[in-house]
Design an enzyme around this catalytic site. Structure first.
Site, short mmCIF file in Angstrom:
data_model
loop_
_atom_site.label_atom_id
_atom_site.label_comp_id
_atom_site.label_asym_id
_atom_site.label_seq_id
_atom_site.Cartn_x
_atom_site.Cartn_y
_atom_site.Cartn_z
N SER A 89 -42.45 -10.12 -11.94
CA SER A 89 -42.37 -9.56 -13.27
C SER A 89 -42.00 -10.62 -14.30
CB SER A 89 -41.39 -8.39 -13.28
OG SER A 89 -41.43 -7.70 -14.50
N HIS A 90 -40.82 -10.48 -14.94
CA HIS A 90 -40.41 -11.39 -16.01
C HIS A 90 -39.36 -12.39 -15.53
CE1 HIS A 90 -37.82 -7.86 -15.87
NE2 HIS A 90 -36.86 -8.61 -16.32
N ASP A 242 -44.73 -8.74 -20.80
CA ASP A 242 -44.16 -9.71 -19.88
C ASP A 242 -45.26 -10.20 -18.93
OD1 ASP A 242 -44.40 -7.41 -18.35
OD2 ASP A 242 -42.50 -7.71 -17.29
N ASP A 244 -46.34 -9.81 -15.89
CA ASP A 244 -47.18 -8.90 -15.10
C ASP A 244 -47.62 -7.70 -15.93
OD1 ASP A 244 -44.72 -7.63 -15.16
OD2 ASP A 244 -44.88 -6.84 -13.13
N ASP A 246 -46.27 -5.15 -17.40
CA ASP A 246 -45.78 -3.78 -17.29
C ASP A 246 -44.73 -3.46 -18.34
OD1 ASP A 246 -43.71 -5.22 -16.16
OD2 ASP A 246 -43.56 -4.00 -14.35
N THR A 317 -31.47 4.60 -13.40
CA THR A 317 -32.19 3.45 -13.94
C THR A 317 -33.38 3.09 -13.07
OG1 THR A 317 -30.08 2.62 -14.78
CG2 THR A 317 -31.91 1.09 -14.74
N GLU A 341 -37.39 3.50 -20.60
CA GLU A 341 -36.04 2.99 -20.42
C GLU A 341 -35.83 1.81 -21.37
OE1 GLU A 341 -35.36 1.83 -16.42
OE2 GLU A 341 -36.75 0.14 -16.45
N LYS A 355 -44.01 2.16 -15.57
CA LYS A 355 -44.11 1.50 -16.86
C LYS A 355 -45.42 0.73 -16.93
CE LYS A 355 -41.07 -2.26 -15.26
NZ LYS A 355 -40.74 -1.66 -13.96
#
Length: 521
Positions: A89-90, A242, A244, A246, A317, A341, A355
């Site tokens: 991801s990020h 970001d 990827d 999402d 979360t 979120e 997301k």
């Protein structure tokens, strides 16, 4: 990525895949797995090793043939039993990761996660190291084009996005943070008639992320290059995803010349307001509309629900909880149009139950065009929402913990401050107390929380008098204790002051850095 059983490498990827394969065989009559990957170092290799493990176990494999398209395929699992996405991801450039989705298109939750972990422990000896097997096996499915086309077909029907058929011109700068989002954003812009009005920045996929210190749109300075480009071109909007794709972020230039970078919570309520507007315009029964947020996200969505009459629900979360909860609500007759979120994650059903930064971008452009036609900027619309529902301001932060044992000791000391909980924080009385570690909730009749309890994680949520709510929790991925503090008030200044006051009180009374060794960033 490095050697070691707690790191991403060939061995741990094979072990994880063998465990997943074993579990799928036990749970599904004809198991199949769709595998995607992004552009990070070793992502394609790890994806091929994952596929090899599945093939060797006799499981049908669907393999993403290109990084960006593989991302979509891993989320839209279709008739497959599970999905695997290789991405960090990020995270920083040296990281990578292994995400698992169940056949419903959501990231796994209990009991699947624990059962898969157990199967991994039972299948530790690597059985297949053949990276090239996926390219030689004739049974591997590569439905990249079909999945991508299906994804965009769903976007075209999204009533709050491309389905609105808005046609106003809008210029914007877009940065995928050297990730995989550009090809999707070009197609979005083209679909919306904005192909000539999008200016890409940091657009080429590059696993080293050369133009950003940290490839996360939430990080301070991450949008600086995109904003500087917008300044030179006279453009007033910046969009970002970001690596990827999402997560989604946005910034807008104010009349003063300053730039406002929207927080995740601000974008969250802006999207919600747009959903409500479209729902009412179409004459639908708003009591059947459901919108969700995670428990650490703004309570402004709850205030909107109280005023507008839609169904509000909060979860733990993470989108693994939001997505699975959305599916349950849909089965119960609700139209779960949206969930979010605060960590810039936004879900628009029914495209994916996770997301999705590309869908979020299409909705953002749609509502920005609509508001521009009505004579409002995005920031002006946000101010309207504050005036209607109240001002909600946050003072989120974290403490770095020197050791997991210290984190446990800190939370144990908090619980000893009162029985069953402390009476005050600073000068404010405690109204509600929920502890999802020990399983206590002062607001329910039986004192048991409605949300899942986990003794292996630390999480306490508290409501105080005069409009303050906060959650403190131990991060599951970093050595941190995170604070999410929000205050609602009649003005932005009062709300900010209230949130900051509680932040200082918590630091002094609960976390005591000088005594505990916790450190502020």
């Amino acid at each position: 990525m490095e050697a070691g059983f707690s790191r991403m490498n060939d061995v741990t990827v094979i072990q994880a895949s063998q465990g997943l394969a074993s579990y799928l065989i036990s749970e599904c009559p004809q198991p199949g797995v769709v595998i995607g990957y992004d552009h990070r170092h070793n992502s394609e290799r790890f994806a091929k090793l994952t596929a090899a493990a599945m093939i060797r176990c006799g499981i049908k494999a669907s393999f993403g043939g290109a990084p960006a398209e593989g991302y979509t395929g891993a989320k839209i699992t279709g008739c497959y039993s599970a999905g695997v996405m290789i991405t960090a991801s990020h995270n920083p450039a040296q990281d990578n990761g292994y995400k698992v989705y169940w056949g419903n298109g959501c990231q796994i939750i209990p009991p699947h996660d624990k059962n898969i972990a157990q199967r991994i422990e039972e299948n530790l000896e690597p059985k297949c190291w053949d990276v090239g097997l996926v390219d030689r096996d004739g049974g591997v499915v590569r439905p990249v084009k079909q999945v991508t086309d299906a994804y965009f077909a769903a976007l075209r029907e999204l009533e709050v996005g491309l389905g609105c058929r808005e046609d106003r011109r809008l210029q914007f700068v877009y940065t995928p943070m050297h990730g995989v989002g550009l090809s999707f954003m070009w197609r979005i812009a083209t679909e919306m008639g904005l192909g000539d009005y999008m200016m890409p920045v940091s657009a080429t996929p590059d696993p080293n992320f050369p133009t950003v210190k940290f490839p996360n749109p939430e990080e301070k300075g991450a949008l600086d290059l995109a904003i500087a480009t917008a300044e030179r071109k006279g453009i007033h909007l910046v969009l970002a995803s970001d690596p990827d794709a999402d997560r989604f972020a946005a910034a807008e230039k104010l009349p003063s010349g300053k730039w406002h970078v929207f927080t995740g919570n601000q974008l969250g309520v802006l999207f919600a307001a747009h959903v409500i507007s479209v729902y009412r315009k179409e004459g639908k029964d708003i009591s059947k509309l459901s919108m969700l947020a995670s428990t650490v996200s703004t309570q402004m969505l709850r205030a909107m629900a109280d005023t507008e009459g839609f169904h509000y629900n909060e979860t733990l979360t993470g989108f693994k909880w939001l997505g699975n909860r959305a599916i349950t609500l849909e089965k119960n007759g609700y139209d779960v149009a949206y969930a979010f979120e605060e960590a810039i994650g936004y879900m628009f059903s029914p495209i994916v139950h996770d997301k999705d930064g590309i869908a979020a971008a299409s909705v953002f452009l749609t509502m920005a065009r609509q508001w521009a036609k009505e004579g409002f900027t995005v920031c002006q619309k946000l101010e309207q929402l504050y005036q209607k529902y109240g001002y909600f301001e946050a003072a989120n932060s974290y403490f770095a913990s020197p050791d997991p044992l210290v984190t446990k000791e800190v939370f144990a000391a908090i619980r000893k401050l009162g029985d069953p909980h402390p009476a005050k924080i600073g000068n404010r009385d405690i109204i509600k107390w929920r502890d999802l570690t020990v399983g206590y909730d002062s607001s329910t009749q039986n004192r048991e929380p409605e949300l899942p309890v986990s003794k292996n994680s630390e999480m306490i949520t508290v409501e105080l008098e005069n409009g303050v709510r906060f959650t403190v929790r131990a991060s599951g991925t970093e050595p941190k204790i995170k604070m999410y503090i929000e205050c609602s008030a009649s003005s932005s200044g009062k709300a900010k002051a209230g949130a900051q006051e509680v932040s200082e009180a918590l630091t002094k009374e609960w976390f005591r850095p000088a005594q505990t060794g916790l450190k502020l960033p």
